[in-house]
Design a protein around this motif. Structure first.
Motif, mmCIF file in Angstrom:
data_model
loop_
_atom_site.group_PDB
_atom_site.id
_atom_site.type_symbol
_atom_site.label_atom_id
_atom_site.label_comp_id
_atom_site.label_asym_id
_atom_site.label_seq_id
_atom_site.Cartn_x
_atom_site.Cartn_y
_atom_site.Cartn_z
ATOM 1 N N GLY A 10 0.787 -1.232 0.000
ATOM 2 C CA GLY A 10 0.000 0.000 0.000
ATOM 3 C C GLY A 10 0.819 1.283 0.000
ATOM 4 N N ALA A 11 2.151 1.159 -0.120
ATOM 5 C CA ALA A 11 2.979 2.375 -0.147
ATOM 6 C C ALA A 11 2.903 3.046 -1.517
ATOM 7 N N GLY A 12 2.270 2.376 -2.469
ATOM 8 C CA GLY A 12 2.123 2.942 -3.816
ATOM 9 C C GLY A 12 3.207 2.463 -4.763
ATOM 10 N N LYS A 13 3.929 1.407 -4.348
ATOM 11 C CA LYS A 13 5.075 0.944 -5.148
ATOM 12 C C LYS A 13 4.708 0.589 -6.580
ATOM 13 N N SER A 14 3.644 -0.222 -6.730
ATOM 14 C CA SER A 14 3.326 -0.731 -8.068
ATOM 15 C C SER A 14 3.088 0.393 -9.060
ATOM 16 N N SER A 15 2.175 1.317 -8.702
ATOM 17 C CA SER A 15 1.839 2.346 -9.690
ATOM 18 C C SER A 15 3.025 3.268 -9.918
ATOM 19 N N VAL A 16 3.750 3.571 -8.855
ATOM 20 C CA VAL A 16 4.885 4.475 -8.986
ATOM 21 C C VAL A 16 6.014 3.823 -9.788
ATOM 22 N N ALA A 17 6.297 2.562 -9.484
ATOM 23 C CA ALA A 17 7.384 1.855 -10.188
ATOM 24 C C ALA A 17 7.047 1.712 -11.674
ATOM 25 N N PRO A 142 0.605 3.466 8.213
ATOM 26 C CA PRO A 142 -0.303 2.336 8.003
ATOM 27 C C PRO A 142 -1.721 2.743 7.609
ATOM 28 N N GLU A 143 -2.257 3.817 8.238
ATOM 29 C CA GLU A 143 -3.639 4.209 7.897
ATOM 30 C C GLU A 143 -3.727 4.717 6.458
ATOM 31 N N GLU A 144 -2.750 5.505 6.082
ATOM 32 C CA GLU A 144 -2.736 6.043 4.702
ATOM 33 C C GLU A 144 -2.657 4.885 3.700
ATOM 34 N N ARG A 145 -1.825 3.905 4.015
ATOM 35 C CA ARG A 145 -1.675 2.764 3.099
ATOM 36 C C ARG A 145 -2.981 1.977 3.018
ATOM 37 N N ALA A 146 -3.636 1.772 4.184
ATOM 38 C CA ALA A 146 -4.890 1.011 4.192
ATOM 39 C C ALA A 146 -5.983 1.762 3.431
ATOM 40 N N ALA A 186 14.680 -2.193 4.706
ATOM 41 C CA ALA A 186 15.380 -1.290 3.771
ATOM 42 C C ALA A 186 16.837 -1.709 3.688
ATOM 43 N N ALA A 187 17.390 -1.742 2.482
ATOM 44 C CA ALA A 187 18.830 -1.990 2.326
ATOM 45 C C ALA A 187 19.556 -0.807 2.967
ATOM 46 N N PRO A 188 20.735 -1.051 3.535
ATOM 47 C CA PRO A 188 21.448 0.059 4.192
ATOM 48 C C PRO A 188 21.715 1.226 3.241
ATOM 49 N N ASP A 189 21.857 0.940 1.946
ATOM 50 C CA ASP A 189 22.141 2.011 0.988
ATOM 51 C C ASP A 189 20.888 2.460 0.223
ATOM 52 N N ALA A 190 19.707 2.123 0.763
ATOM 53 C CA ALA A 190 18.465 2.573 0.097
ATOM 54 C C ALA A 190 18.089 3.979 0.582
ATOM 55 N N ILE A 191 17.449 4.721 -0.290
ATOM 56 C CA ILE A 191 16.930 6.038 0.082
ATOM 57 C C ILE A 191 15.479 5.862 0.464
ATOM 58 N N GLU A 192 15.121 6.300 1.675
ATOM 59 C CA GLU A 192 13.733 6.140 2.109
ATOM 60 C C GLU A 192 12.901 7.322 1.618
ATOM 61 N N VAL A 193 11.792 7.014 0.966
ATOM 62 C CA VAL A 193 10.894 8.070 0.475
ATOM 63 C C VAL A 193 9.524 7.850 1.109
ATOM 64 N N LEU A 194 9.072 8.845 1.889
ATOM 65 C CA LEU A 194 7.755 8.777 2.547
ATOM 66 C C LEU A 194 6.719 9.387 1.623
ATOM 67 N N THR A 195 5.649 8.659 1.361
ATOM 68 C CA THR A 195 4.700 9.149 0.354
ATOM 69 C C THR A 195 3.421 9.752 0.954
ATOM 70 N N ASP A 196 3.325 9.830 2.292
ATOM 71 C CA ASP A 196 2.124 10.434 2.913
ATOM 72 C C ASP A 196 1.902 11.833 2.351
ATOM 73 N N GLY A 197 0.667 12.068 1.908
ATOM 74 C CA GLY A 197 0.315 13.416 1.448
ATOM 75 C C GLY A 197 0.843 13.765 0.063
ATOM 76 N N LEU A 198 1.558 12.858 -0.578
ATOM 77 C CA LEU A 198 2.064 13.151 -1.930
ATOM 78 C C LEU A 198 1.200 12.429 -2.953
#
Ligand code: DC
Length: 223
Positions: A10-17, A142-146, A186-198
């Protein structure tokens, strides 16, 4: 170039990717659909999902392919059939099976060989492609994802409530995070992107910017 996008349901991975792959003219790999396809194949054959050995055997025999944006299981278009609520609630058996994971990671690497790929899942930056040039960990509360999941399921005619979607999502997140093989992390070298409100478009813009910096040899793809 390999771009990995991992994160919880529910983080929006599929559509964004998918949108990012289109913009960059890269191949898109939906690895969640592969675990879902193995689950569907087991149900269609009447195989008990708890039978770990049978599930590994099945994962080694079924043919999972992608034709543009369609998912094919032994040649049959299962794009919609793998996205049902039922499959979502049963997919943990395949996802938690180390033998199935090994087979599917092998397939993922073969699908990405000599290609420019945006691949999306839970373990893409950690296990499948540890040397990927650009790793993103996409997440939201979690609520935003749900809420997003609920809208998506309702748009496909599923009768579900917010409370049920949230409870099932929490349980799936727990099982994704706690399994011993390929956990959601998250991989140690991954960049975390929070998608709440975007909006999805804003997220894709941000990711495209990160990736283009990487392509132009900025030391890492962080902005
Ligand atoms: O992203 P999705 O909802 O389609 O994923 C379905 C399930 O498969 C989910 O419970 C997590 C699991 N999965 C996984 O374990 N590893 C991946 N690379 C992709 C998905």
């Amino acid at each position: 170039m390999i771009i990995t996008i991992d994160g919880p349901a529910g983080a929006g991975k599929s559509s964004v990717a998918r949108a990012l792959a289109r913009r960059l003219h890269f191949t898109f790999l939906d690895t969640g659909a592969m675990y879902r396809a193995v689950t569907l194949a087991a149900l269609r054959r009447g195989l008990p999902l708890e039978d770990t050995a049978a599930l590994v055997e099945l994962a080694g025999h079924v043919e999972i392919a992608f034709d543009a944006e369609r998912v094919l299981l032994d040649g049959d278009d299962v794009t919609d059939a793998v996205r049902t609520y039922e499959i979502s609630n049963l997919v943990r058996h395949a996802a938690g099976n180390p033998g199935v994971r090994a087979k599917l990671v092998e397939l993922q690497r073969a699908a990405a060989a000599n290609k420019d790929v945006v691949t999306e899942g839970r373990d893409q930056g950690t296990v499948a492609f540890p040397h990927a040039e650009c790793k993103i960990f996409l997440t939201a509360g979690p609520e935003e994802r749900a809420r997003r999941r609920l809208l998506d399921l309702q748009s496909r005619g599923e009768k579900v409530t917010f409370e049920d979607v949230l409870a099932k999502q929490n349980s799936r997140d727990d099982s994704d995070r706690s399994r011993s093989v390929g956990p959601l992390i998250a991989a140690p070298d991954a960049i975390e992107v929070l998608t709440d409100g975007l909006s999805p478009e804003q997220v894709v813009d941000r990711l495209e910017n990160l990736v283009r910096r990487r392509m132009h040899k900025v030391p890492n793809c962080e902005d």
